[in-house]
Design a protein around this motif. Structure first.
Motif, short mmCIF file in Angstrom:
data_model
loop_
_atom_site.label_atom_id
_atom_site.label_comp_id
_atom_site.label_asym_id
_atom_site.label_seq_id
_atom_site.Cartn_x
_atom_site.Cartn_y
_atom_site.Cartn_z
N HIS A 120 0.82 -1.21 0.00
CA HIS A 120 0.00 0.00 0.00
C HIS A 120 0.85 1.25 0.00
O HIS A 120 0.42 2.30 -0.46
N ALA A 121 2.06 1.17 0.55
CA ALA A 121 2.93 2.34 0.63
C ALA A 121 3.60 2.67 -0.69
O ALA A 121 4.46 3.54 -0.75
N GLY A 122 3.21 2.00 -1.73
CA GLY A 122 3.76 2.32 -3.04
C GLY A 122 4.98 1.50 -3.39
O GLY A 122 5.70 1.83 -4.34
N GLY A 123 5.22 0.41 -2.64
CA GLY A 123 6.36 -0.43 -2.93
C GLY A 123 6.01 -1.51 -3.92
O GLY A 123 4.98 -1.46 -4.60
N PRO A 124 6.85 -2.53 -4.00
CA PRO A 124 6.61 -3.64 -4.92
C PRO A 124 5.43 -4.49 -4.44
O PRO A 124 4.98 -4.38 -3.30
N VAL A 125 4.96 -5.37 -5.30
CA VAL A 125 3.91 -6.31 -4.93
C VAL A 125 4.50 -7.32 -3.93
O VAL A 125 5.58 -7.89 -4.17
N ALA A 174 11.82 -3.42 4.19
CA ALA A 174 12.28 -2.04 4.00
C ALA A 174 13.46 -1.99 3.05
O ALA A 174 13.55 -1.11 2.18
N ASN A 175 14.39 -2.94 3.18
CA ASN A 175 15.53 -2.98 2.26
C ASN A 175 15.05 -3.23 0.82
O ASN A 175 15.56 -2.63 -0.13
N ALA A 176 14.07 -4.13 0.68
CA ALA A 176 13.57 -4.44 -0.67
C ALA A 176 12.88 -3.22 -1.29
O ALA A 176 13.05 -2.93 -2.47
N VAL A 177 12.12 -2.49 -0.47
CA VAL A 177 11.40 -1.31 -0.99
C VAL A 177 12.36 -0.18 -1.32
O VAL A 177 12.23 0.49 -2.36
N GLN A 178 13.36 0.06 -0.45
CA GLN A 178 14.20 1.25 -0.60
C GLN A 178 15.41 1.03 -1.50
O GLN A 178 15.89 1.98 -2.13
N HIS A 179 15.93 -0.21 -1.57
CA HIS A 179 17.22 -0.40 -2.22
C HIS A 179 17.19 -1.35 -3.42
O HIS A 179 18.08 -1.26 -4.28
N SER A 180 16.24 -2.28 -3.46
CA SER A 180 16.36 -3.34 -4.46
C SER A 180 15.72 -3.01 -5.80
O SER A 180 15.99 -3.70 -6.80
N ASN A 181 14.83 -1.99 -5.83
CA ASN A 181 14.06 -1.70 -7.05
C ASN A 181 13.31 -2.94 -7.54
O ASN A 181 13.20 -3.18 -8.75
N ALA A 182 12.83 -3.73 -6.59
CA ALA A 182 12.14 -4.98 -6.94
C ALA A 182 10.72 -4.69 -7.39
O ALA A 182 10.08 -3.73 -6.95
N ASP A 183 10.21 -5.57 -8.25
CA ASP A 183 8.80 -5.52 -8.65
C ASP A 183 7.95 -6.44 -7.79
O ASP A 183 6.74 -6.21 -7.65
N ARG A 184 8.59 -7.45 -7.23
CA ARG A 184 7.82 -8.42 -6.45
C ARG A 184 8.68 -8.95 -5.30
O ARG A 184 9.89 -9.18 -5.45
N VAL A 185 8.02 -9.14 -4.16
CA VAL A 185 8.69 -9.69 -2.98
C VAL A 185 7.81 -10.81 -2.44
O VAL A 185 6.58 -10.65 -2.35
#
Length: 394
Positions: free
Chosen positions: A276-281, A310-321
């Protein structure tokens, strides 16, 4: 001088020794006067002179602090005592306090030498007055010398033992104080580490989410006010949640996400909020049959999941987690896998005050006898697997 001379017991014994010496010298005067000895005047003069020299030495500070000064004083007293012994047989008794003075003021070697010389002089003088060298004449001074040596050296041994014990007690007291200070410092360091991890895994991540939400709402204004308002509302809710987290971890209380719900429910909400915070799926999966976990295990897994997401959202540029919690017979595992840019673990800089991410997560797992494995490479995403052991269940 020997530090034992400064103890109260030695001061008392020294006072008694002075009184004994004066009394025994006075005895020679009294006997000479009562017996009307032919040399009564000479005995009185020498005895008074002996008493005066002895008193002067007893009041002379250097006689108690310098062995050379003490030796000079004892030589003067010894010469006058021998002169008195030649005239009065009662002077032989003065040898007994002289033994103690010699042993106390001189070194062990010279003290024993002086005692031996005094004993020989006492035996010779007394036998000259008696007109014969008998067993009694020899035993008296020799026995007195033996008693004096035994008392002085016995006291010195006891004093050394007591000093050794005193030093040991002082060392133990100092060591106990150092240990208490070290334990206090270790406790303070552990508390700082705990607060640092909690701040990183809660407040820092929450503030980052608020920043992303506000930045997204800023981009939507003024064209899409409704969507922007939704992001602002979510940012406010995140701020309220972080405030409650801050109050609780300062008091070392259970996180609010775990207070009234299970670990799986808390992780599911965490995944939904991250998306919901605008990160990856974020895909959430629960594997196995949930079992009650110690609160320390639940807090560690929740905090590790927060930090990993948090690391995935801020640093990884991931589309999916993908987040997976697995319950097994003897352990519980948490896996967080993203399809982001990955990184080279060997190229990571040492931990600084900018974050506690991977080191903090690994420390949490290690504190519960668990393990954490990180698999990643540049361009291949990142997989974090944390495993905590469970107590054997009947």
């Amino acid at each position: 001088m020997d530090p034992s001379s400064k103890t109260p017991l030695v001061r008392v014994l020294r006072g008694c020794l002075h009184l004994m010496f004066v009394a025994l010298v006075a005895l020679s005067i009294v006997r000479a006067v009562l017996d009307d000895a032919p040399d009564v005047v000479a005995i009185v003069v020498i005895a008074v002179l002996l008493g005066a020299v002895y008193t002067a030495g007893a009041l002379w500070p250097r006689a108690r602090t310098s062995r050379s000064a003490a030796a000079q004083w004892l030589v003067a007293v010894g010469v006058l005592w021998i002169a008195l012994l030649v005239l009065s047989p009662e002077a032989v008794y003065v040898a007994f306090p002289l033994y103690f003075l010699q042993l106390h003021l001189l070194s062990p070697k010279w003290g024993l030498t002086a005692v031996a010389a005094t004993t020989i002089a006492a035996i010779g003088g007394f036998s000259w007055h008696q007109g014969a060298l008998t067993v009694g004449v020899v035993i008296g001074p020799a026995l007195g010398a033996t008693v004096a040596v035994a008392v002085v050296f016995g006291y010195d041994a006891l004093y050394r033992e007591s000093e050794q014990r005193r030093r040991l007690i002082e060392e133990l007291t100092a060591t106990r104080g150092e240990l208490a200070a070290a334990e206090h410092a270790a406790g303070a360091l552990a508390e700082r580490e705990r607060l640092a991890r909690e701040i990183h895994d809660t407040l820092a991540q929450g503030l980052s989410s608020i920043q992303l939400l506000l930045r997204a709402s800023e981009r939507m204004l003024p064209e899409r006010p409704d969507e922007a308002k939704e992001h602002v509302v979510h940012a406010r809710e995140t701020a309220v949640s972080n405030l409650e987290e801050a109050r609780r971890f300062v008091r070392a209380l259970t996180p609010p996400d775990l207070e009234n719900s299970s670990l799986s429910a808390a992780l599911e909400r965490l995944c939904a909020n991250a998306f919901h915070a605008g990160g990856p799926v974020v895909d959430w999966t629960l594997s196995g049959t949930p079992v009650p976990l110690p609160i320390a295990h639940e807090v560690a897994l929740l905090r590790i999941a927060q930090s990993a997401l948090a690391n995935a959202v801020q640093h990884s540029n991931a589309d999916r987690v993908a987040v997976t919690l697995s319950y097994m017979d003897t352990e519980v595992a948490l896996d967080v896998v993203d399809d982001g840019v990955g990184f080279d673990p060997d190229a990571l800089p040492p931990r600084t005050d900018r974050g506690f991410g991977l080191p903090g997560m690994r420390a949490r797992a290690r504190s519960l006898n668990g393990t954490m494995v990180v698999e990643t490479a540049p361009g291949e995403g990142t997989a974090i697997a944390v495993t905590l052991p469970l107590e054997a269940r009947a």
